[in-house]
Design an enzyme around this catalytic site. Sequence first.
Site, mmCIF file in Angstrom:
data_model
loop_
_atom_site.group_PDB
_atom_site.id
_atom_site.type_symbol
_atom_site.label_atom_id
_atom_site.label_comp_id
_atom_site.label_asym_id
_atom_site.label_seq_id
_atom_site.Cartn_x
_atom_site.Cartn_y
_atom_site.Cartn_z
ATOM 1 N N ALA A 110 -4.488 53.473 -46.051
ATOM 2 C CA ALA A 110 -4.367 53.744 -47.475
ATOM 3 C C ALA A 110 -5.740 54.109 -48.018
ATOM 4 O O ALA A 110 -6.762 53.601 -47.552
ATOM 5 C CB ALA A 110 -3.811 52.516 -48.204
ATOM 6 N N LYS A 169 -0.192 58.305 -52.987
ATOM 7 C CA LYS A 169 -0.510 56.958 -53.473
ATOM 8 C C LYS A 169 -1.070 57.048 -54.886
ATOM 9 O O LYS A 169 -2.075 57.731 -55.130
ATOM 10 C CB LYS A 169 -1.529 56.284 -52.542
ATOM 11 C CG LYS A 169 -1.962 54.913 -53.011
ATOM 12 C CD LYS A 169 -2.987 54.310 -52.072
ATOM 13 C CE LYS A 169 -3.491 52.974 -52.615
ATOM 14 N NZ LYS A 169 -4.556 52.396 -51.773
ATOM 15 N N VAL A 187 -20.964 55.795 -23.144
ATOM 16 C CA VAL A 187 -22.404 55.557 -23.176
ATOM 17 C C VAL A 187 -22.721 54.389 -22.241
ATOM 18 O O VAL A 187 -22.211 53.279 -22.409
ATOM 19 C CB VAL A 187 -22.886 55.239 -24.600
ATOM 20 C CG1 VAL A 187 -24.375 54.895 -24.596
ATOM 21 C CG2 VAL A 187 -22.607 56.415 -25.531
#
Length: 530
Positions: free
Chosen positions: A59, A87, A195
């Site tokens: 959200a 929203k 990495v």
Amino acid sequence: MQTDKAREGGAAALKVVIVGGGTAGWMCAAGLARLLDPKAYNVTLVESDEIGTVGVGEATLPHIKTYNDLLGIDEAQFLRETQGTIKLGIEFRDWNQAGDRYIHPFGTFGEPWNGVDFQHHWTRARLAGREVAPLQAYSYAVAACRANAFEFPNQGGKSIRSTYAYAYHFDASLYAGFLRRWATARGVTRIEGLVADIARDGDSGHVRSLILKSGATIRGDLFIDCTGFRSLLLGGQMDVAWQDWGHWLPCDRALAVPCATGGDGLTPYTRATADTGGWRWRIPLQHRTGNGYVFSSAFLDEDQAREALLAKLDGQALDEPRLLRFKAGRRAVGWRGNVVAMGLASGFLEPLESTSIYLIQTAVLDLVRLMPTPISTLGEGERMDPRLIAEFNRLFALQYDRIRDFLILHYRANSRFGQPLWDHVRTMAIPDSLAAKIALFEARGALPDYQYGLFSRDSWLSVLEGQGLTPRAHDRLAESLPLDGLEAKLRDLKTRIDGNVATMTAHADFLARYAPGETVAAAPLARVAS
């Protein structure tokens, strides 16, 4: 130092290396690709498909639309490819006491009359015993949420339909994939690899290169740490301390699970429901509903949270709940040496007000404004100008600290007596900055009104009043409007809001017409480190 030569003029391009993908990495890569001169800055992102991301529903706040527009992203395409919905705000249930509901809307409450903010007029009418509806009735965005309706805001500043903004719900894994395609099509180099080691300069302590598991070496001038909670570079290499805010924000766990769409369906708002030991979220996407239970392990155990979460879903669970462990807080600084951190690598605040993507976005924009110069005649020390770094860190701290206060307010202002977590947060010591805001509001209806950072005046008003805090007095300038006239203006405002919302399109119908979600494969499960 190894740099790439720009295509024109022979100047050295500054090599920016983003470490980690996901939402943070690809939001950063997309922003740099769009906002920086590609002849002056070379952007590389290193990530590994072996490391999963937390692919729960996401959200956002209205700022994300501004960011997407800045990048030139087509909104309808973005919504289709991320299974996005609209929203208009966040509904809070049971936060003051059981049965209470209020909405934090992405819009204003009322209108300023005679140059005085609306809350003062509303408070004056209420205290005078005049006819006045609940505060929530005077917000267009709240009314649209309750009607499950949406249409684009009117761009005319005088229209009642111009008094709200909107954000999105979307699948975070799909969003990262969308930005990955978008950014690589615009010049960002993606390197697959884990990495294994990091080389640093013995004198300055700056990061020189990454050594991958494959043996490849990736050199850079500026490194952006998007490695999540590990904070591989800023925390691990630059030794930037962590500021723990667990004493103010004690929730340290979350269980997340998607379910089939059900219940209230495609609501144009996120829902946050207070519960034992924490709170539950509901995020409606086009293809499913995202759910979660954020809780404090000191007040609720994982099995209890899992049982409660599964029992209260709108529809059938589509997966097993996944556990996320976290700590609330931030790094002491967001930039040290030639390392900048974004997303979880820089800090974490629980998703109560949907601020995680905003914090990434604002960090990207601040970095672009303060980006080291690529001019080849400058040495490394001059490129990493301490004045620019200090300004980035000032803004970084301001953003996190203001959001922290806003989140603590939700916990502090509660009447859930007899529940251990809620009794604890209601009586705990709070930051002086928040105590001052509460005191000013209760004394005279005064609200924070920031020029930079979250949250707006109306956001503070929605939570303060929504959780039972009301002013004892109002701004005396509000008295320039006669009470009879004020009462009439309040009635007219509510009538205009209700009448306009009644003609709006249902949210589900709007999406079906504008941006129906595309068929997508299930996102891989996240692998979350303990």
